[in-house]
Design an enzyme around this catalytic site. Structure first.
Site, mmCIF file in Angstrom:
data_model
loop_
_atom_site.group_PDB
_atom_site.id
_atom_site.type_symbol
_atom_site.label_atom_id
_atom_site.label_comp_id
_atom_site.label_asym_id
_atom_site.label_seq_id
_atom_site.Cartn_x
_atom_site.Cartn_y
_atom_site.Cartn_z
ATOM 1 N N GLU A 143 -127.664 87.271 -62.950
ATOM 2 C CA GLU A 143 -127.334 85.862 -63.188
ATOM 3 C C GLU A 143 -128.360 85.191 -64.119
ATOM 4 O OE1 GLU A 143 -124.806 83.944 -62.639
ATOM 5 O OE2 GLU A 143 -123.607 85.071 -61.201
ATOM 6 N N GLU A 167 -127.598 86.476 -67.583
ATOM 7 C CA GLU A 167 -126.359 85.916 -68.135
ATOM 8 C C GLU A 167 -126.531 84.463 -68.571
ATOM 9 O OE1 GLU A 167 -123.025 88.449 -65.557
ATOM 10 O OE2 GLU A 167 -123.079 86.272 -65.403
ATOM 11 N N GLU A 168 -127.202 83.665 -67.739
ATOM 12 C CA GLU A 168 -127.277 82.231 -68.027
ATOM 13 C C GLU A 168 -128.330 81.896 -69.082
ATOM 14 O OE1 GLU A 168 -127.506 79.796 -64.498
ATOM 15 O OE2 GLU A 168 -125.502 80.395 -63.847
#
Lengths: 275, 275
Positions: B158, B161-162
């Site tokens: 995460e 990805e962010e």
């Protein structure tokens, strides 16, 4: 119900009643009985309208009494999102973009309870069914955390159900995450320390073959425990907790201003005392 | 397929192909297309036979291509157990006793990631949608743990990805369990500490409005954080971890001899060193 002109410009077709969600989608709950033919017409007209409005994810909840209508919804490109005993939720993404539909619940959650009395005896059970029964293993009481149930409450409930012993929750000592469990879901099992406040065992009839207070050494010397790295490590944690110093996570009831409701936050509150 | 005499003793009706499960139940996977009428006859005859055999829980898996057959199964007293995108699982208990059908997956699992660089700046994002967007809150990267995904892997994924920042997982600092989240399910969110190994932020386009390294004080002084007991407590834990002494739970890969597979066991391995 709203009405719009059908594409031929002549006939009016009713649209499905829908509620907007917070992500530019709509939610439809079928509640009035209707024929498959009528639903097919209404659904086609509604999708055309939602598409024009820029709606993206479309949710349709079908109660089990209307199971005959599911095939109509599937024919319009919907897939299954989740089901509960009395309804099926279908979903579709009606724009060209990549869908951002959130996944269904992915985990089952369980507890295992370490409960010791003043004689250094641990509360153990033998199950009536399943893999442990065949091996005659004495094990900690275990169980499933229900939807909507706090982990600490579930641990107290399971110990009470299986052995009739009343306990107070102390802390979570460890947890394990595993995959491809029942129905292919993932699983998180919390090892919990509980303090007994009653001592007379009365075993549950349905699932428990036997229950007893067993000396720690006798529990640990079982061949099954000796061969199982996970169980040995768990027991080592329990011993460290009772004889040396080990901090697990304790439940502290804390409010979030997003929901206005209190919920349990579990952390090491020996290292951080919170109010 | 098996055949049995129908109750009138004359006509033969085929039985549904079924696999025994480990709990005196059977599992049927519908795969051959058939008419509703044929399924209704076969199902009635099969249930009569299973009942005689002492079978208890009956599972029927209906692929989405056969959605038209669901109503037949429902009419025989089955209810929905769970659904995945391409199938619906129905279940029924055909004996008089209380059913012991296990519940469906009950929890969604998420992570929040605390990532700090050498300048005491924390990695924060602003989201494009949802409640935080409206309030302009800078928050830790968060996300959902997928079915089959380890919590520690999900946290690393995460953050990557962010923000495109690479990290190493350190430990779980705390977790919160809440109820009545999406689709009425319960939710467990793990607060994770990660160590950055790259520092150039490149934000994700789809869901992230902005991302930056923000001084700890600036993050903490946001009105939203100040008003939110849960976020304040979380931040206090993070500060205690970096400036004083706080032990969370670290992932240790451990085998259980039940599954022969290794999985992550999370515990306080400052207090208990395991091998």
């Amino acid at each position: 119900m709203e009405k719009v002109l059908a594409e031929n410009g002549v006939q009016e077709i009713k649209l499905l009643a829908a509620i907007n969600d917070e992500h530019e989608g709509v939610i439809v709950e079928l509640s009035e009985p209707m024929s498959k033919e009528v639903l097919a017409l209404m659904l086609k007209a509604s999708i055309a309208q939602w598409r024009k409005q820029g709606k993206r994810g479309i949710w349709i909840k079908v109660p089990i009494e209307m199971a005959n209508l599911i095939e109509v919804v599937v024919k319009e490109g919907f897939w299954y999102h989740h089901a509960e005993p009395k309804y099926l939720m279908l979903v579709s993404w009606i724009q060209e973009s990549t869908h951002t539909i959130p996944a269904n619940a992915s985990h089952r959650v369980g507890i295992g309870a370490f409960v010791m009395n003043q004689n250094r005896e641990v509360l153990v059970v033998q199950e009536k069914n399943g893999i442990f029964q065949k091996m005659g293993v004495w094990k900690f009481p275990t169980g499933v955390v229900d939807e909507g149930e706090d982990i600490c409450e579930a641990a107290i409930r399971e110990v009470k159900e299986e052995t009739n012993i009343d306990t107070e929750f102390v802390e979570i000592l460890a947890f394990r995450q595993s995959h491809k469990a029942l129905f292919g879901k993932s699983d998180i099992s919390f090892l919990c320390l509980l303090q007994p406040v009653s001592f007379d065992i009365q075993k549950q009839e349905l699932e428990i073959e036997a229950a007893q207070w067993m000396p720690l050494d006798e529990y640990f010397s079982q061949p099954f425990v000796q061969k199982n790295e996970l169980w040995k490590c768990s027991f080592d944690i329990c011993l460290t907790k009772i004889d040396k110093s080990y901090s697990g996570f304790s439940p502290v009831s804390i409010a979030s201003n997003l929901s206005n409701e209190k919920s349990y936050f579990y952390f090491n509150n020996r290292d951080l005392k919170w109010q």
